[in-house]
Design a protein around this motif. Sequence first.
Motif, short mmCIF file in Angstrom:
data_model
loop_
_atom_site.label_atom_id
_atom_site.label_comp_id
_atom_site.label_asym_id
_atom_site.label_seq_id
_atom_site.Cartn_x
_atom_site.Cartn_y
_atom_site.Cartn_z
N LEU A 28 0.84 -0.99 0.19
CA LEU A 28 -0.21 -0.23 0.06
C LEU A 28 1.55 0.91 0.53
CD1 LEU A 28 -3.18 1.16 1.74
CD2 LEU A 28 -1.29 2.37 2.58
N PHE A 29 1.87 1.33 0.45
CA PHE A 29 2.70 2.49 1.02
C PHE A 29 3.61 3.08 -0.52
CE2 PHE A 29 1.81 0.35 5.03
CZ PHE A 29 1.56 1.33 5.86
N ASN A 30 3.77 1.60 -0.99
CA ASN A 30 5.18 1.08 -2.16
C ASN A 30 4.05 1.59 -3.09
OD1 ASN A 30 7.51 1.65 -0.75
ND2 ASN A 30 7.28 -0.43 -0.55
N ALA A 31 2.96 1.80 -3.21
CA ALA A 31 1.53 2.24 -4.02
C ALA A 31 1.78 2.84 -5.13
CB ALA A 31 0.75 1.71 -4.44
N VAL A 32 1.30 4.00 -3.14
CA VAL A 32 0.94 5.23 -2.95
C VAL A 32 2.39 6.34 -3.00
CG1 VAL A 32 0.53 7.17 -1.20
CG2 VAL A 32 -0.68 4.92 -1.25
N GLY A 33 3.25 5.77 -3.04
CA GLY A 33 5.13 6.19 -3.64
C GLY A 33 4.94 6.52 -4.62
N TYR A 34 4.43 5.21 -5.41
CA TYR A 34 4.78 5.66 -7.03
C TYR A 34 3.66 6.67 -7.48
CZ TYR A 34 5.35 4.16 -11.72
OH TYR A 34 5.28 4.09 -13.18
N VAL A 35 2.22 6.33 -7.38
CA VAL A 35 1.25 7.13 -7.93
C VAL A 35 1.78 8.81 -7.57
CG1 VAL A 35 -0.24 5.24 -8.27
CG2 VAL A 35 -0.09 7.05 -6.31
N MET A 36 2.16 9.20 -6.15
CA MET A 36 2.87 10.58 -5.77
C MET A 36 3.94 10.32 -6.89
SD MET A 36 0.18 11.38 -4.53
CE MET A 36 -1.54 10.91 -2.46
N ASP A 37 4.66 10.23 -6.46
CA ASP A 37 6.18 10.33 -6.66
C ASP A 37 7.38 9.55 -7.67
OD1 ASP A 37 5.85 12.15 -4.82
OD2 ASP A 37 6.27 10.77 -2.53
N HIS A 38 6.55 8.88 -8.13
CA HIS A 38 7.78 7.41 -8.85
C HIS A 38 8.23 7.31 -8.65
CE1 HIS A 38 5.56 8.46 -12.97
NE2 HIS A 38 4.47 9.11 -12.46
N ASP A 39 7.92 6.51 -7.17
CA ASP A 39 9.10 5.93 -6.45
C ASP A 39 8.34 4.90 -5.74
OD1 ASP A 39 10.90 5.23 -4.18
OD2 ASP A 39 11.36 6.94 -3.30
N LYS A 40 8.68 3.72 -5.81
CA LYS A 40 8.21 2.05 -5.14
C LYS A 40 9.08 2.05 -3.85
CE LYS A 40 6.97 0.56 -9.14
NZ LYS A 40 6.97 -1.34 -10.43
N ASN A 41 9.33 3.13 -3.04
CA ASN A 41 10.01 2.34 -2.06
C ASN A 41 10.25 3.77 -0.96
OD1 ASN A 41 12.08 0.44 -2.60
ND2 ASN A 41 12.54 1.97 -4.33
N VAL A 123 -5.19 10.47 -7.68
CA VAL A 123 -4.42 8.61 -8.45
C VAL A 123 -5.17 8.06 -7.58
CG1 VAL A 123 -1.80 10.58 -7.93
CG2 VAL A 123 -2.72 8.71 -5.59
N MET A 124 -4.78 6.65 -8.94
CA MET A 124 -5.06 5.59 -8.35
C MET A 124 -4.79 4.49 -8.20
SD MET A 124 -7.44 6.03 -11.65
CE MET A 124 -6.59 6.34 -12.85
N LEU A 125 -5.91 3.59 -6.84
CA LEU A 125 -4.07 2.44 -6.78
C LEU A 125 -5.54 1.08 -7.16
CD1 LEU A 125 -3.80 2.72 -3.65
CD2 LEU A 125 -2.34 3.13 -5.17
N ILE A 126 -5.06 -0.43 -7.67
CA ILE A 126 -5.59 -1.25 -7.15
C ILE A 126 -5.33 -2.52 -6.44
CG2 ILE A 126 -4.83 -2.83 -9.00
CD1 ILE A 126 -6.96 -3.62 -10.47
N TYR A 127 -6.86 -2.88 -6.04
CA TYR A 127 -6.65 -4.09 -4.31
C TYR A 127 -7.71 -4.71 -5.08
CZ TYR A 127 -7.37 -6.03 0.34
OH TYR A 127 -7.06 -6.64 1.41
N ASP A 128 -6.64 -6.20 -5.28
CA ASP A 128 -6.53 -7.40 -5.35
C ASP A 128 -7.53 -8.11 -4.33
OD1 ASP A 128 -4.70 -8.56 -3.79
OD2 ASP A 128 -3.59 -9.80 -5.54
N GLY A 129 -7.51 -7.83 -3.04
CA GLY A 129 -7.84 -8.31 -1.75
C GLY A 129 -6.97 -9.21 -1.06
N LEU A 130 -5.51 -9.15 -0.99
CA LEU A 130 -4.99 -8.91 -0.86
C LEU A 130 -3.91 -7.94 -0.77
CD1 LEU A 130 -4.38 -12.66 0.05
CD2 LEU A 130 -4.73 -11.09 1.61
N HIS A 131 -3.87 -7.48 -1.81
CA HIS A 131 -2.18 -6.38 -2.15
C HIS A 131 -3.11 -5.59 -2.88
CE1 HIS A 131 1.53 -5.92 -3.81
NE2 HIS A 131 1.42 -5.62 -4.66
N TYR A 132 -1.84 -4.21 -2.44
CA TYR A 132 -2.16 -2.90 -3.72
C TYR A 132 -1.07 -3.03 -4.54
CZ TYR A 132 -5.58 -0.90 -0.54
OH TYR A 132 -6.74 -0.94 0.60
N ASP A 133 -1.40 -2.81 -5.72
CA ASP A 133 -0.69 -1.92 -7.54
C ASP A 133 -1.49 -0.72 -7.33
OD1 ASP A 133 0.85 -4.28 -7.42
OD2 ASP A 133 -0.94 -5.50 -8.07
N ALA A 134 -0.45 -0.56 -8.03
CA ALA A 134 -0.26 1.21 -8.67
C ALA A 134 -1.52 1.18 -10.20
CB ALA A 134 0.65 2.26 -8.96
#
Length: 224
Positions: A28-41, A123-134
């Motif tokens: 979740l945190f790294n997905a937010v980092g990617y959509v906000m800052d293009h940073d997956k870490n 910004v947008m995220l997607i959730y599969d029940g256990l995991h968040y992606d961007a």
Amino acid sequence: MFISFSLWLYTMEGTIVRRVIPSDNSCLFNAVGYVMDHDKNKAPELRQVIAATVASDPEKYSEAFLGKPNVQYCNWIIDSEKWGGAIELSILADYYGREIAAYDIQTTRCDLYGQERRYSERVMLIYDGLHYDALAMSPFEGAPEEFDQTIFAVQKDRTIGQVDGLALNFVKEQQRKRSYTNTANFTLRCGVCQIGVIGQKECNNQEAMEHAQATGHVNFQEYR
């Protein structure tokens, strides 16, 4: 006439793509980092942001709100093994000053965080029940991530224009492909180690979630 690539993305229709975030309990945190800052870490930094926000307002972030005492929650959320959810997304929407749309594949529901603040971007995220992606807009399938557009202007009707429809169609296609984990109704098998686990049929029956937290495995399939 030369047109910048960012302007091209804004004026031309592209395609919605799912940018995969590592399955390390901080998706979740790294997905937010990617959509906000293009940073997956960004997870360590964003966990600290959340802890500081919660600690700064113990009246708002009470035990009743958090499900645990304020101090205990602050220690809990900075632990890299712990998962985030609605509380964390709400705080991060306010931290960045942008709405966060989180699409649930199984239900195609979109939960919008920061909406009451009427922020001008989303910004947008997607959730599969256990995991968040961007989720991002790309000029074409297979384009490098550096060309992704992840921040979209919110219009007067509180949508992000045609991107709303493209995102929902993408989520519906993921649902059609059953690209989600139904932890509520199914007996599951881990797709990594093939261990059989039970979904959350009852409040105390959380083997799937516990297995995912313990191993980092999030590829579950219906056990037949």
